[in-house]
Every structure is written in structure tokens, then in C-alpha cells.
Design an enzyme around this catalytic site. Structure first.
Site, PDB file in Angstrom:
ATOM      1  N   ARG A   1       1.060   6.950 -12.807  1.00 37.90           N
ATOM      2  CA  ARG A   1       1.808   5.965 -11.641  1.00 37.90           C
ATOM      3  C   ARG A   1       2.728   4.930 -12.577  1.00 37.90           C
ATOM      4  O   ARG A   1       1.816   4.220 -12.986  1.00 37.90           O
ATOM      5  CB  ARG A   1       1.522   5.848 -10.562  1.00 37.90           C
ATOM      6  CG  ARG A   1       1.987   5.103  -9.601  1.00 37.90           C
ATOM      7  CD  ARG A   1       1.559   5.503  -8.027  1.00 37.90           C
ATOM      8  NE  ARG A   1       0.884   4.263  -7.426  1.00 37.90           N
ATOM      9  CZ  ARG A   1       0.034   4.097  -6.931  1.00 37.90           C
ATOM     10  NH1 ARG A   1       0.772   4.780  -5.943  1.00 37.90           N
ATOM     11  NH2 ARG A   1      -0.729   3.439  -6.797  1.00 37.90           N
TER      12      ARG A   1
ATOM     13  N   ARG B   1      -9.321   3.973  -6.448  1.00 38.71           N
ATOM     14  CA  ARG B   1      -9.406   5.354  -7.093  1.00 38.71           C
ATOM     15  C   ARG B   1      -8.075   4.799  -8.238  1.00 38.71           C
ATOM     16  O   ARG B   1      -7.823   6.721  -9.069  1.00 38.71           O
ATOM     17  CB  ARG B   1      -9.431   6.449  -6.952  1.00 38.71           C
ATOM     18  CG  ARG B   1      -8.572   6.212  -5.823  1.00 38.71           C
ATOM     19  CD  ARG B   1      -8.722   7.678  -4.397  1.00 38.71           C
ATOM     20  NE  ARG B   1      -7.119   7.177  -3.720  1.00 38.71           N
ATOM     21  CZ  ARG B   1      -7.126   7.684  -2.546  1.00 38.71           C
ATOM     22  NH1 ARG B   1      -8.757   7.840  -1.922  1.00 38.71           N
ATOM     23  NH2 ARG B   1      -6.499   7.348  -1.585  1.00 38.71           N
TER      24      ARG B   1
ATOM     25  N   ASP C   1      -1.413  -3.194   2.375  1.00 37.81           N
ATOM     26  CA  ASP C   1      -1.715  -3.208   1.279  1.00 37.81           C
ATOM     27  C   ASP C   1      -0.836  -1.919   0.322  1.00 37.81           C
ATOM     28  O   ASP C   1      -0.821  -1.870  -1.120  1.00 37.81           O
ATOM     29  CB  ASP C   1      -3.027  -2.084   0.900  1.00 37.81           C
ATOM     30  CG  ASP C   1      -4.030  -1.210   1.576  1.00 37.81           C
ATOM     31  OD1 ASP C   1      -3.807  -0.762   2.948  1.00 37.81           O
ATOM     32  OD2 ASP C   1      -4.172  -0.165   1.551  1.00 37.81           O
TER      33      ASP C   1
ATOM     34  N   ASP D   1     -15.714   8.305  -4.709  1.00 36.77           N
ATOM     35  CA  ASP D   1     -15.889   9.332  -5.549  1.00 36.77           C
ATOM     36  C   ASP D   1     -14.420   9.030  -7.088  1.00 36.77           C
ATOM     37  O   ASP D   1     -15.207   8.675  -8.528  1.00 36.77           O
ATOM     38  CB  ASP D   1     -16.141  10.497  -6.055  1.00 36.77           C
ATOM     39  CG  ASP D   1     -14.681  11.388  -5.311  1.00 36.77           C
ATOM     40  OD1 ASP D   1     -13.522  10.414  -5.263  1.00 36.77           O
ATOM     41  OD2 ASP D   1     -14.728  12.584  -5.724  1.00 36.77           O
ATOM     42  N   GLY D   2     -13.528   7.756  -5.981  1.00 36.32           N
ATOM     43  CA  GLY D   2     -12.945   7.579  -7.626  1.00 36.32           C
ATOM     44  C   GLY D   2     -11.899   8.698  -7.679  1.00 36.32           C
ATOM     45  O   GLY D   2     -11.070   8.534  -8.583  1.00 36.32           O
TER      46      GLY D   2
END
Length: 472
Positions: free
Chosen positions: A172, A89, A244, A121-122
């Protein structure tokens, strides 16, 4: 004025096995909620008008010089290896070299589906976007290495989770988005060539003084040891320290189910999905060692004879607990007003923490009160503090200015969980007053701001946040 971002992309120049190139997905009606002008100046970005920035930071318009892509990685999630994750996403627009000479990524989070979305849905909804904006900027102001927030945009679309929620996109900024999982996926595939290329890239970008895979491992260890100590010194709980989410650069990354403790207890957990308390406050140092061991396992796969690196990697990883404890103790000495090192300091700190846990003491307010002489009021049984205090006062003898040291080490303000929830509720209703107020106050966390004393107050029983969620 036209928005200008001075892109200088290097990750996009790596071969296709490292990423998938695609643009972000457009949204219906973007509206700029926040733009971080101070960070923009550091990045060398020239702002545009509000409408243009809403278009760019929502993903509706790809700016000149960008080379958008989704990064590939894998990772251990709560100890279980997932062979392929990746940006499901998020879209990395590109990189800039800022006015300070540092290279940083600019990424849109919540920007739509990618090849790694795994059925999602990202998208992101407004609450987690605002939480990450406020908390990451607060962490920066606290002096803790972290990703930062450049912009937040409402999308004008509904995101469906438990119900319909307002959509949003966060921009970000990070030293990079390289993670332990970025190395793990190529090691697991036996792709030594890609692993070597990635290692060389990480060294050149983050640790140019490091020599080879084991030099990189040592550098990551040292950066993460300092980071974990910094988290613990402000009562921060990451919440999802999967590999991750373990940054090669040593920055805090991913503000999903994160939280700051109110009442101190070493086993505190907020994450709704951490039912085994794997990522509890006190477990963070040992989990960092575990994550570093996974990086070591990946890095040695590129060697012609991996067994050659086992002994050296083991030595590097086994040195991390002592390094983390040393960094932790240095920070907690400062929280007590101590600048020198003496035998017995560890016992002095742990004795106070034990008494705080037994007496339901607020972590932030108790340490801040030490410099004010009111810490006893933070204990349900003040005698517990009074029994500890003489040893502390004796230890302070000869320290040059303990009050000043404590005030620099102990923030007056943190992004308290119940205030974050109030802020999100207000924003969903269209009121961003508390969002902007929190950003203003938390930009100066070590300053006395008596006009904002209500933001220092711990939650009332009915305001206590029991669980936090990934939520994006």
C-alpha cells in the site's frame, strides 16, 4: 534489471516511542499477482524481474534503503476508545519522494505479527488484498484522494479465518499513515513532548503553511470535508470510519468493509460489524465531525494551558458541517450538469435523491443516465422522475454544456460489490481474469466502454451483497 526503490525515510528517524522497528515475516512461496507499473513510475521505482519483486513485496527480502517498522497509534472504534492499537499486520518499509516531488509511504499489509498484533496472526488472506487493490485504484481513477496499491503477492501459505484461505500481502502506498489515533495515544498518555514533535512532523510533511496545532486542525478539517463530499458523490461507504482510519492527509485509508451503493438509500450500511448503522452512507459527514473533534481534543493537550485552545478548536470543528455541505453541493450540482450556484439548488438535489430512494433507483446508473436522457428508466415509477424533471431542465437554462459536465461528474463504472465477490471467488480458484479486467475498465471510469456494459449492470436479487467484512 534489479528492483530499485529510492527510499528517503523520515518517520523512521523519529524516536522509538512512535514505532517498533522490525522486519516483515517471511512467507513460504511468494508469487507476484499484480504490479502497478504506472504508480511505480510516479514513485521512481525501477522494477526488477518477477521473482525478485515477489520476494520484496511479500516481505521475504528487505530492499536496500528500507527501514522497516510498525507504527504505534490508538483510536476510537465504533465510538469506544482503545488505548493501544498500532500496525498489527503491517510493516512500513519506508518512504519515497516521487518524480512528482511528493513524499509517500510504502507499506506491506499482511506482513506478519508485530508488537501490536493483539493476538492476531498478522496476516491477510487473498480476498481483502484483491478488494483493496481494485477499489483503491478505482478510487484514484475517480479522482478521489486515496491510498493506492503498488503490488499484490500470494504467499503460498494458508491463513485461517472461518476456514483455511490463501494468504496474500498488499503493498500500500499513502501520503502517510498518520491518523487521528496517532495523536490520540500520546495525548491520552499525557506525553506533551511527543505530541508536539508529532504535530510539527505532520505540519512539515502535509501542511507546511499551517501554523501550530490549530492550523493543523483547520487543514485536516478542510481536506476531510472535501474527501467526504467526494465519497458521497460516487455512492461510496467507507464502512469503518474509526479514528484510527481517519487520515491526517485527507486520503481514503483502509478498504475493509467498504462498498459502493447499488440502489440508493441514505441509510445504507454494508459492514457486518456496524450493527448500529453508525457509519451509514448519510452519517459519514457527521462522523467526520466527530472524528475531527477527537483530533482537536488530542491536539490541545500539548498546549501549556489546554483551555486556551478550547474556544478556537471548537470554532474550527463547528465550521466543518457547512464546509462539507458546500463541497457536497458543488459535486452534486455538477452531477446535474450545473456549474453556477443559485438558491434552490440544495432542494433540487435532495428532491431527486428522495425520489431515487423511494423508487429503488441505482445510484450510479441514474446519474449517468441524466446526460443520456434515459434517467426515467431507473425509477420503478417513472412519473416520480417526470415530476422533478421540468424544474431541473429549467435550472439548466444558460448552463454552457451540461451534458459534458455530467459525464465528467458521473462515472459509468464503479467496482460493484457483486463483481468484486465474483473476482475474489475466481482468484481463489486460480483465475485472475476478472481481477485484471476490473482494473483495466475501472482505470477509465468516466469513459463509455460498451464492450464492458455487463460491469455496469446492478446485481440481480440473488447477487446482492448484504454485508462486507474486514476480513484481512
Amino acid at each position: 534489471m534489479t528492483l530499485t526503490i529510492p527510499f528517503d525515510n523520515t518517520y523512521a528517524a523519529l524516536p522509538g516511542q512512535f514505532h517498533s522497528k522490525l522486519p516483515p515475516q517471511a512467507v513460504k512461496a511468494p508469487r507476484l499477482v499484480a504490479f502497478n507499473e504506472d504508480l511505480a513510475r510516479v514513485l521512481g521505482i525501477t522494477p526488477g524481474d518477477t521473482a525478485e519483486m515477489a520476494e520484496v513485496f511479500s516481505g521475504n527480502r528487505v530492499p536496500d534503503g528500507a527501514d522497516p517498522l510498525a507504527q504505534l497509534y490508538s483510536g476510537h472504534q465504533f465510538g469506544t476508545y482503545n488505548p493501544q492499537l498500532g500496525d498489527g499486520r503491517a510493516i512500513l518499509l519506508g518512504e519515497t519522494v516521487g518524480t512528482d516531488g511528493k513524499r509517500r509511504d510504502i507499506q506491506l499489509k499482511g506482513s506478519g505479527r508485530t508488537p501490536y498484533s493483539r493476538g492476531g496472526d498478522g496476516r491477510a488472506w487473498l480476498g481483502p488484498v484483491l478488494r483493496e487493490y481494485v477499489v483503491s485504484e478505482a478510487m484514484h481513477a475517480l479522482g478521489i484522494p486515496t491510498t493506492r496499491a503498488l503490488a499484490a503477492v500470494e504467499t503460498g501459505e494458508t491463513v485461517w479465518r472461518e476456514g483455511g484461505l490463501p494468504g496474500a500481502v498488499l503493498t500500500r502506498v499513502a501520503a502517510s499513515h498518520l491518523r487521528v489515533g496517532t495523536f490520540q495515544i500520546f495525548a491520552a498518555r499525557g506525553d506533551k513532548a511527543s505530541l508536539r514533535q508529532l504535530t510539527d512532523y505532520a505540519i512539515a510533511r502535509h501542511y507546511p503553511e499551517a501554523e501550530g496545532p490549530m492550523g493543523l486542525l483547520s487543514a485536516v478539517r478542510d481536506a476531510q470535508a472535501e474527501l467526504i463530499a467526494a465519497w458521497m458523490a460516487v455512492g461510496f461507504i467507507h464502512g469503518v470510519m474509526n479514528t484510527d482510519n481517519f487520515s491526517i492527509s485527507g486520503e481514503t485509508i483502509d478498504y475493509g468493509p467498504c462498498a459502493f451503493m447499488d440502489v440508493y438509500h441514505p441509510h445504507t450500511v454494508f459492514s457486518s460489524i456496524d450493527r448500529g448503522r453508525r457509519y451509514a452512507y448519510a452519517n459519514q459527514p457527521s462522523i467526520a465531525v466527530w472524528n475531527l473533534a477527537q483530533l482537536a481534543t488530542a491536539l490541545i493537550q500539548q498546549l501549556d494551558d489546554p483551555q486556551d485552545g478550547v474556544a478556537q478548536a471548537t470554532e474550527i470543528v463547528h465550521a466543518m458541517p457547512d464546509r462539507t455541505e458546500a463541497a457536497w453541493l458543488a459535486r452534486f450540482r455538477a452531477k446535474l450538469g450545473i456549474t453556477s450556484a443559485q438558491e434552490g439548488d440544495l432542494e433540487l438535489v435532495t428532491s431527486l435523491l428522495g425520489r431515487m430512494a423511494e423508487n429503488q433507483s441505482d445510484f450510479t446508473n441514474t446519474f449517468r443516465a441524466l446526460a443520456e436522457g434515459t434517467a426515467r428508466d431507473q425509477f420503478t415509477d417513472p412519473a416520480a422522475f417526470e415530476a422533478w424533471e421540468p424544474d431541473w431542465k429549467a435550472r439548466l437554462e444558460g448552463e454552457p454544456d451540461p451534458q459534458a459536465v455530467m459525464r465528467r461528474a458521473n462515472p459509468a463504472f464503479i467496482p460493484r460489490n457483486h463483481r468484486i465477490e465474483d473476482m475474489i471467488a475466481g482468484a481463489v480458484a486460480g483465475d485472475y481474469t476478472l481481477f485484471h479486467r476490473l482494473n483495466d475498465v475501472l482505470a477509465r471510469p468516466y469513459d463509455d466502454q460498451p464492450e464492458h456494459a455487463d460491469l455496469q449492470r446492478p446485481p440481480l436479487p440473488e447477487e446482492v451483497v448484504q454485508a462486507t467484512f474486514c476480513g484481512t
